[in-house]
Design a protein around this motif. Sequence first.
Motif, PDB file in Angstrom:
ATOM      1  N   SER A 157       0.832  -1.198   0.000  1.00  0.00           N
ATOM      2  CA  SER A 157       0.000   0.000   0.000  1.00  0.00           C
ATOM      3  C   SER A 157       0.870   1.254   0.000  1.00  0.00           C
ATOM      4  O   SER A 157       2.083   1.188   0.233  1.00  0.00           O
ATOM      5  CB  SER A 157      -0.913   0.006   1.228  1.00  0.00           C
ATOM      6  N   HIS A 158       0.242   2.381  -0.226  1.00  0.00           N
ATOM      7  CA  HIS A 158       0.957   3.654  -0.157  1.00  0.00           C
ATOM      8  C   HIS A 158       1.513   3.880   1.245  1.00  0.00           C
ATOM      9  O   HIS A 158       2.610   4.430   1.414  1.00  0.00           O
ATOM     10  CB  HIS A 158       0.014   4.790  -0.555  1.00  0.00           C
ATOM     11  N   ASP A 159       0.760   3.431   2.250  1.00  0.00           N
ATOM     12  CA  ASP A 159       1.230   3.566   3.632  1.00  0.00           C
ATOM     13  C   ASP A 159       2.524   2.785   3.858  1.00  0.00           C
ATOM     14  O   ASP A 159       3.379   3.202   4.641  1.00  0.00           O
ATOM     15  CB  ASP A 159       0.155   3.088   4.620  1.00  0.00           C
ATOM     16  N   ASP A 160       2.670   1.639   3.176  1.00  0.00           N
ATOM     17  CA  ASP A 160       3.911   0.866   3.292  1.00  0.00           C
ATOM     18  C   ASP A 160       5.088   1.661   2.734  1.00  0.00           C
ATOM     19  O   ASP A 160       6.197   1.629   3.289  1.00  0.00           O
ATOM     20  CB  ASP A 160       3.788  -0.469   2.551  1.00  0.00           C
ATOM     21  N   TYR A 161       4.844   2.369   1.637  1.00  0.00           N
ATOM     22  CA  TYR A 161       5.903   3.204   1.062  1.00  0.00           C
ATOM     23  C   TYR A 161       6.282   4.338   2.021  1.00  0.00           C
ATOM     24  O   TYR A 161       7.473   4.600   2.246  1.00  0.00           O
ATOM     25  CB  TYR A 161       5.433   3.778  -0.275  1.00  0.00           C
ATOM     26  N   LEU A 162       5.279   4.977   2.604  1.00  0.00           N
ATOM     27  CA  LEU A 162       5.553   6.069   3.535  1.00  0.00           C
ATOM     28  C   LEU A 162       6.306   5.559   4.763  1.00  0.00           C
ATOM     29  O   LEU A 162       7.217   6.226   5.268  1.00  0.00           O
ATOM     30  CB  LEU A 162       4.243   6.739   3.963  1.00  0.00           C
ATOM     31  N   ALA A 163       5.934   4.348   5.225  1.00  0.00           N
ATOM     32  CA  ALA A 163       6.633   3.764   6.371  1.00  0.00           C
ATOM     33  C   ALA A 163       8.088   3.465   6.031  1.00  0.00           C
ATOM     34  O   ALA A 163       8.987   3.679   6.853  1.00  0.00           O
ATOM     35  CB  ALA A 163       5.919   2.492   6.828  1.00  0.00           C
ATOM     36  N   ALA A 164       8.335   2.985   4.807  1.00  0.00           N
ATOM     37  CA  ALA A 164       9.706   2.697   4.385  1.00  0.00           C
ATOM     38  C   ALA A 164      10.539   3.975   4.345  1.00  0.00           C
ATOM     39  O   ALA A 164      11.740   3.958   4.659  1.00  0.00           O
ATOM     40  CB  ALA A 164       9.705   2.013   3.024  1.00  0.00           C
ATOM     41  N   CYS A 165       9.899   5.070   3.956  1.00  0.00           N
ATOM     42  CA  CYS A 165      10.614   6.353   3.953  1.00  0.00           C
ATOM     43  C   CYS A 165      11.045   6.741   5.364  1.00  0.00           C
ATOM     44  O   CYS A 165      11.992   7.525   5.533  1.00  0.00           O
ATOM     45  CB  CYS A 165       9.731   7.439   3.351  1.00  0.00           C
ATOM     46  N   ASN A 166      10.352   6.196   6.361  1.00  0.00           N
ATOM     47  CA  ASN A 166      10.712   6.424   7.763  1.00  0.00           C
ATOM     48  C   ASN A 166      11.499   5.248   8.342  1.00  0.00           C
ATOM     49  O   ASN A 166      11.531   5.044   9.561  1.00  0.00           O
ATOM     50  CB  ASN A 166       9.453   6.672   8.590  1.00  0.00           C
ATOM     51  N   GLN A 167      12.100   4.446   7.434  1.00  0.00           N
ATOM     52  CA  GLN A 167      12.956   3.322   7.822  1.00  0.00           C
ATOM     53  C   GLN A 167      12.185   2.184   8.494  1.00  0.00           C
ATOM     54  O   GLN A 167      12.737   1.415   9.273  1.00  0.00           O
ATOM     55  CB  GLN A 167      14.093   3.795   8.746  1.00  0.00           C
ATOM     56  N   GLU A 168      10.890   2.055   8.180  1.00  0.00           N
ATOM     57  CA  GLU A 168      10.072   0.969   8.718  1.00  0.00           C
ATOM     58  C   GLU A 168       9.577   0.121   7.553  1.00  0.00           C
ATOM     59  O   GLU A 168       8.662   0.515   6.825  1.00  0.00           O
ATOM     60  CB  GLU A 168       8.889   1.510   9.512  1.00  0.00           C
TER      61      GLU A 168
END
Length: 383
Positions: A358-369
């Motif tokens: 999901s888009h949320d997964d991408y945003l989390a990856a940007c925060n190193q998660e």
Amino acid sequence: MEFDFLSPVETNLIIEIKRLSSQHLSNKVVFHTQEDFPDIAKVRIAIIGVPDHRGDQTFAKESDLSSIRLNLYNLFPGNWSSTIADLGDILPGNSPDDTYFALQKVVSRLIKNNVIPIVIGGSQDLTYALYRGYDNLEQMVNLVSIDSKFDLSKQDDSSLADSYLSKIIIEEPNNLFNYSNVGYQTYYNSQEEIDLIEKLFFDAYRLGEICNSIAIAEPVFRDADLVSLDLTCVKSSDSGNFVNFQPNGFNGKEICALSRYAGISDRVSCFGIFNHQGSLQETALIAQIIWYFIEGVHYRSNEYPFGSKDNYIKYTVPTEEEDVVFYKSDKTERWWIEIPFFANVNNKLKKNTLLPCSHDDYLAACNQELPERWWKAQRKSII
């Protein structure tokens, strides 16, 4: 012929269905009758009944699939173009294994012919037969179960419906690549079962997680081949099932949304609905669940498998360990995350290195998660 296992739809029921107006769904369906069998080459979706409840002794009576059919064909279709066929029923064999064999053969033949079976079952152990229908298709299978339980009980001390997943995991040939549960309720599952799901790197989402944000289930269905729905995951106030009373569970709107996610997935090639007790409320709900699945099928975007990445925007996210690659579709704005390919190991993902996210997964990856599903898929690929 595999289709010899199918009994035609009852003549009296067809007569009643044909009395509906030309605007109803019934007008878009071709039926297996005493005189005629649909041309499978012209069919996109096939409805099959399997009224065999012997896998679960808690059932009060045999299924009345006629009521479900009447409710379904009384609905009005969307702007659908694909042909739908009602192939009738696979009647219970002398033993559950006989029913499994017949269902496996029919499902396998349909999938090979690019027909999507919608199986209205009895007990959920019939999911095992649907899974075995992929044996000759030379592919690993991703199974998604919408269920309050994992059905991992030991086969020697439980009903078949409570242990079918154990049977799938243990028995050869083992074509199961991943199992995902959507909507489990912790108090219905032992800690041993929960630990085993984690140990096998399977995915499980609690009821509360899904109800809080139902959209998190969409990527799970996007990666599924087979979807099995246990109707006892719907709370009794919405299902009308007061034989196996369920105070908590999905409501009618949520279960229909999940069914639409399953239908809209380009990869889902078989959908099963099981464990219904036959109340008037439940038969109406099943009809709407099937309607939403068919609606989803007609809005597929044909993004799987990737033919070309030209229509996708590539995003590379630097992390402490490695760069993680995401792809976003120009067409649907859906997201995928790339799983690294390890050339020096027996990698099961050689033909599919992209995991829906999901888009949320991408945003989390940007925060190193990084998404937990990504970690699990990566570990599974090197086992």
